[in-house]
Design a protein around this motif. Structure first.
Motif, PDB file in Angstrom:
ATOM      1  N   SER A 114      73.860  35.403 -82.737  1.00 29.73           N
ATOM      2  CA  SER A 114      73.048  36.481 -81.939  1.00 29.73           C
ATOM      3  C   SER A 114      72.560  37.709 -82.816  1.00 29.73           C
ATOM      4  O   SER A 114      72.794  37.946 -83.992  1.00 29.73           O
ATOM      5  CB  SER A 114      73.795  36.636 -80.885  1.00 29.73           C
ATOM      6  N   GLU A 140      64.464  37.707 -80.214  1.00 25.78           N
ATOM      7  CA  GLU A 140      65.038  36.069 -80.355  1.00 25.78           C
ATOM      8  C   GLU A 140      64.287  35.529 -81.302  1.00 25.78           C
ATOM      9  O   GLU A 140      64.956  34.792 -81.934  1.00 25.78           O
ATOM     10  CB  GLU A 140      64.991  35.674 -79.021  1.00 25.78           C
ATOM     11  N   ARG A 173      68.961  30.586 -76.356  1.00 24.83           N
ATOM     12  CA  ARG A 173      69.889  29.293 -76.282  1.00 24.83           C
ATOM     13  C   ARG A 173      70.410  28.762 -77.686  1.00 24.83           C
ATOM     14  O   ARG A 173      71.312  28.570 -78.093  1.00 24.83           O
ATOM     15  CB  ARG A 173      69.287  28.423 -75.489  1.00 24.83           C
ATOM     16  N   ASN A 203      70.072  30.369 -80.827  1.00 26.47           N
ATOM     17  CA  ASN A 203      70.835  31.457 -81.574  1.00 26.47           C
ATOM     18  C   ASN A 203      72.457  31.882 -80.976  1.00 26.47           C
ATOM     19  O   ASN A 203      73.056  32.156 -81.667  1.00 26.47           O
ATOM     20  CB  ASN A 203      70.091  32.914 -81.127  1.00 26.47           C
ATOM     21  N   SER A 204      72.638  31.187 -79.587  1.00 27.04           N
ATOM     22  CA  SER A 204      73.834  31.117 -79.198  1.00 27.04           C
ATOM     23  C   SER A 204      74.665  29.971 -79.493  1.00 27.04           C
ATOM     24  O   SER A 204      75.912  29.725 -79.226  1.00 27.04           O
ATOM     25  CB  SER A 204      73.833  31.451 -77.686  1.00 27.04           C
ATOM     26  N   THR A 209      79.367  27.955 -83.419  1.00 20.98           N
ATOM     27  CA  THR A 209      79.582  29.492 -83.334  1.00 20.98           C
ATOM     28  C   THR A 209      78.936  30.029 -84.664  1.00 20.98           C
ATOM     29  O   THR A 209      78.229  29.278 -85.476  1.00 20.98           O
ATOM     30  CB  THR A 209      81.196  29.672 -83.575  1.00 20.98           C
TER      31      THR A 209
END
Length: 308
Positions: free
Chosen positions: A189, A246, A291, A293-294, A300
């Motif tokens: 993120s 983003e 979405r 980036n997460s 992870t």
């Protein structure tokens, strides 16, 4: 009308209702590459060219030029042109028309023109794509492969016996290569990219690079010409600021791992598409980047603190 067609028609109606405020426009996008081997096609040795001038020219049935537009490629070698209204671009071509500071001596010869191809049309919006444009140096690079039909070497008849050959002992096997850091899936993120302990992962992009240089003239009009990539990561509270935050994060992730859902050109292109549309479209694109980036709940962030 069967059930499938009814569902498709209903989906189109819902999509039409969400695009409020969209103005009729046509957009043309593509990229310019340096054809280092002068083989007339994209190859492993070619790289994108920034600062190249691209001209889109349209002609009527008699060959008379009716419309012309010029744009310069950004740092990724891609360009985006917007035509207001619904012009007929079916008989238009794009070609490299000049070189700039980023040409790196690869602007000696422009490659052939490419025809515009209609990729998408709906609710007054038209998206055209262009096959890769090429620009060539004056001579092929020394590392380029030779011709597939080389001149055979002359056969020389030996006049004396060949010298004795010696068999060398086999070389020991090479140790296994460590895994490439960017081959592992990772999604981080925007908070990670602003932490000083991860500053070393800004490999390709510089935090002080201007947003307008990376995302092009549409972003310059929306965010100004002085905003940096580092400042763009601080945006919040507004759909357009969220989109830029983003998009910059997705761009950094795309350079950090080969398994990120969007590549660098895809991030820039989708951001420009959103900036051409409505506020709702901006928010949808921003949510898609969030979405990705997460990690979509499956991947992870694999960043580890940089060594001091």
């Amino acid at each position: 009308m069967d059930l499938a067609h009814k569902l498709l028609f209903a989906a189109l109606l819902i999509f039409a209702a969400t695009i409020d405020g969209t103005q009729a426009a046509a957009m043309v996008s593509g990229a310019v590459f340096c054809d280092q081997c002068k083989d007339g096609q994209r190859s492993l040795f070619d790289y994108p060219l920034s600062g190249m001038k691209v001209t889109v020219t349209c002609a009527d049935g008699t060959g008379q030029v009716t419309m012309s537009r010029e744009e310069t490629t950004n740092v990724f070698g891609n360009y985006v042109m917007r035509f207001d209204g619904t012009p007929d671009l079916s008989n238009c071509n794009a070609q490299v028309s000049g070189s700039g500071e980023g040409s790196n001596d690869c602007g000696a010869t422009a490659g052939p023109a490419q025809k515009l191809r209609l990729m998408f049309r709906m609710f007054g919006m038209e998206i055209y794509g262009v096959d890769s444009l090429l620009s060539e140096p004056s001579q092929p690079m020394s590392f380029c492969p030779r011709s597939s039909n080389p001149v055979p070497a002359p056969i020389i008849t030996p006049t004396r016996p060949p010298p004795p050959t010696f068999r060398l002992p086999p070389l020991p096997p090479l140790p296994p290569m460590p895994p490439l850091p960017f081959s592992e899936a990772s999604a981080c993120s925007h908070q990670y990219w602003t932490m000083p302990e991860y500053k070393c992962y800004w490999r390709v992009l510089n935090p002080e690079t201007k947003v307008s240089l990376i995302f092009g003239p549409l972003a310059a009009r929306r965010y100004g010409s002085d905003m940096t990539l580092w400042e763009s990561l601080q945006g919040r509270g507004d759909p357009y600021k969220t989109l830029l935050r983003e998009a910059t994060t997705a761009l950094l992730n795309s350079y950090n791992t080969l398994q990120f859902p969007y590549n660098s050109i895809g991030v820039v292109t989708r951001t420009n598409w959103a900036l051409m549309g409505s506020t709702r479209g901006v928010l949808i694109t921003a949510l898609r980047f969030i979405r990705a980036n997460s990690g979509s709940g499956r991947v992870t962030c694999k960043l580890t603190p940089c060594k001091s």
